[in-house]
Design an enzyme around this catalytic site. Structure first.
Site, short mmCIF file in Angstrom:
data_model
loop_
_atom_site.label_atom_id
_atom_site.label_comp_id
_atom_site.label_asym_id
_atom_site.label_seq_id
_atom_site.Cartn_x
_atom_site.Cartn_y
_atom_site.Cartn_z
N LEU A 1 0.81 -1.22 0.00
CA LEU A 1 0.00 0.00 0.00
C LEU A 1 0.84 1.27 0.00
CD1 LEU A 1 -2.67 -1.16 2.61
CD2 LEU A 1 -2.74 -1.38 0.12
N GLU B 1 0.40 5.92 -0.79
CA GLU B 1 -0.53 7.03 -0.53
C GLU B 1 -1.78 7.00 -1.42
OE1 GLU B 1 1.43 11.01 0.30
OE2 GLU B 1 3.12 9.68 -0.09
N HIS C 1 -3.42 4.31 -2.40
CA HIS C 1 -4.38 3.40 -1.77
C HIS C 1 -4.99 4.05 -0.53
CE1 HIS C 1 -1.48 0.38 -3.60
NE2 HIS C 1 -2.61 0.09 -4.19
N GLN D 1 -3.98 -10.97 -14.18
CA GLN D 1 -3.73 -9.71 -14.89
C GLN D 1 -2.25 -9.50 -15.24
OE1 GLN D 1 -5.43 -7.38 -11.46
NE2 GLN D 1 -3.88 -5.89 -12.03
N ASP E 1 -5.08 5.25 -12.73
CA ASP E 1 -5.23 4.16 -13.72
C ASP E 1 -6.52 4.41 -14.50
OD1 ASP E 1 -2.93 2.58 -12.95
OD2 ASP E 1 -4.02 2.19 -11.09
N VAL F 1 -3.10 11.74 -6.65
CA VAL F 1 -2.36 12.45 -5.59
C VAL F 1 -1.03 12.86 -6.20
CG1 VAL F 1 -1.51 12.32 -3.21
CG2 VAL F 1 -3.45 10.89 -3.91
N SER G 1 3.70 7.80 -7.19
CA SER G 1 3.72 6.41 -7.66
C SER G 1 4.82 5.68 -6.91
CB SER G 1 4.03 6.41 -9.16
OG SER G 1 4.53 5.16 -9.55
N SER G 2 4.61 4.40 -6.66
CA SER G 2 5.67 3.64 -5.97
C SER G 2 6.90 3.55 -6.87
CB SER G 2 5.19 2.25 -5.56
OG SER G 2 4.03 1.88 -6.23
O1 PAF Z 1 -5.41 -1.33 -9.57
C1 PAF Z 1 -5.05 -2.40 -9.04
O2 PAF Z 1 -4.30 -2.42 -8.08
C2 PAF Z 1 -5.57 -3.73 -9.59
O3 PAF Z 1 -5.64 -3.70 -10.98
C3 PAF Z 1 -6.92 -4.15 -8.99
C4 PAF Z 1 -8.04 -3.18 -9.34
C5 PAF Z 1 -6.79 -4.24 -7.47
C6 PAF Z 1 -7.32 -5.53 -9.51
O4 PAF Z 1 -6.38 -6.50 -9.19
#
Ligand code: PAF
Length: 283
Positions: free
Chosen positions: A33, A35, A37, A61, A150, A176, A185-186
């Site tokens: 996690l 900032e 998130h 993904q 995103d 942010v 961004s990380s």
């Molecule tokens: O944005 C992300 O971190 C991922 O694509 C998500 C939405 C948690 C799905 O795995």
């Protein structure tokens, strides 16, 4: 905060909350996690009775040559952060819990997923929709929180929710930024000092193009100016810089109401993304 790792236990908590007419805010994450998130969780905390954060590095993904195995993971640290921002349930399932079978049913993201970041990440957005659909069914949220950072992911999820009538409100949380405009961004930690100094050209270029577009209504010239700004003032290598109709991600036309101006720029091996979403008529 409660840590939940099985679907069965999660279902007990969600059913109890639903019976009590509680609103549920879902914050889907892949952990580690930052900032961004925290901003999602903070928004969810303000707007819901209960906040469920999911923490699952979703293999569906990642492409075969992508970094699924080495994707950063730190559950202890994530637990501390999630608790601090007021998460009630941290749902952290194993891969076999989420995907016990290899069933053949697929969810395809379609044309919106074939451009921008999708042009080089074949199947990525199909995998995102797969896990997001499961999370929506498992947590039955009132609101689900995604970052505007995103933007393509957000557009595709909004489209699925709209077209397939998911009874969920998608809440977009603004990007942010650092004081100089660079989107947090990380990946920013991978920039050298010189790259870090140059990286704010991304935001400047997006700002410049938006201002130009709103004045002259010319998307080709606006994106040309933005590219020129990045190329003249930095060593950044542009992967894409495009203005599209939002959320359908098609060409901008007279009918377009909302515009997405999105870019991905490499500084060395570090790929940074950023975007602006604005009303075509400037209101
Ligand atoms: O944005 C992300 O971190 C991922 O694509 C998500 C939405 C948690 C799905 O795995």
């Amino acid at each position: 905060m409660k840590i939940v790792s099985t679907i069965k236990e999660l279902n007990v908590h969600i059913t109890t909350a639903k019976k009590a007419n509680k609103t549920i805010g879902l914050v889907p994450t892949m952990g580690y996690l930052h900032e961004g998130h925290m901003a999602l969780a903070t928004a969810a905390r303000k707007e819901n009775d209960l906040v469920v954060m999911s923490l699952f590095v979703n293999p569906a993904q990642f492409g075969p040559n992508e970094d699924y195995e080495s994707y950063p993971r730190d559950l202890d640290r994530d637990m501390r952060i999630a608790e601090k921002v007021g998460v009630d349930f941290l749902f952290a399932p194993s891969t076999s819990e989420m995907y016990p079978t290899n069933g053949g049913i697929q969810i395809l993201a379609g044309p919106q997923s074939e451009i921008l970041c999708g042009a080089t990440r074949f199947g990525h957005f199909d995998g995102v929709l797969k896990v997001v659909t499961k999370l929506f069914h498992l947590t039955r949220p009132t609101n689900a929180y995604f970052g505007q950072k995103d933007a393509q992911q957000l557009a595709i999820i909004e489209t699925m929710v709209r077209d397939y009538n998911f009874p969920i409100e998608i809440r977009s949380v603004p990007i942010v930024r650092e004081e100089d405009g660079l989107a947090k961004s990380s990946r920013n930690v991978f920039l050298t000092d010189q790259q870090r100094l140059q990286a704010p050209v991304i935001w400047q270029a997006l700002d410049l193009a938006t201002t130009h577009y709103l004045k002259y209504d010319n998307d080709i010239e606006a994106t040309r100016l933005a590219k020129e700004h990045i190329e003249t003032n930095s060593n950044g290598r542009i992967d894409y810089l495009q203005m599209l109709s939002y959320p359908d991600l098609t060409e901008v036309t007279e009918q377009t109401e909302k515009i997405l101006l999105a870019t991905a720029v490499y500084f060395g091996n570090t790929r940074l993304i950023d975007n602006i979403i604005f009303q075509r008529k400037g209101d």
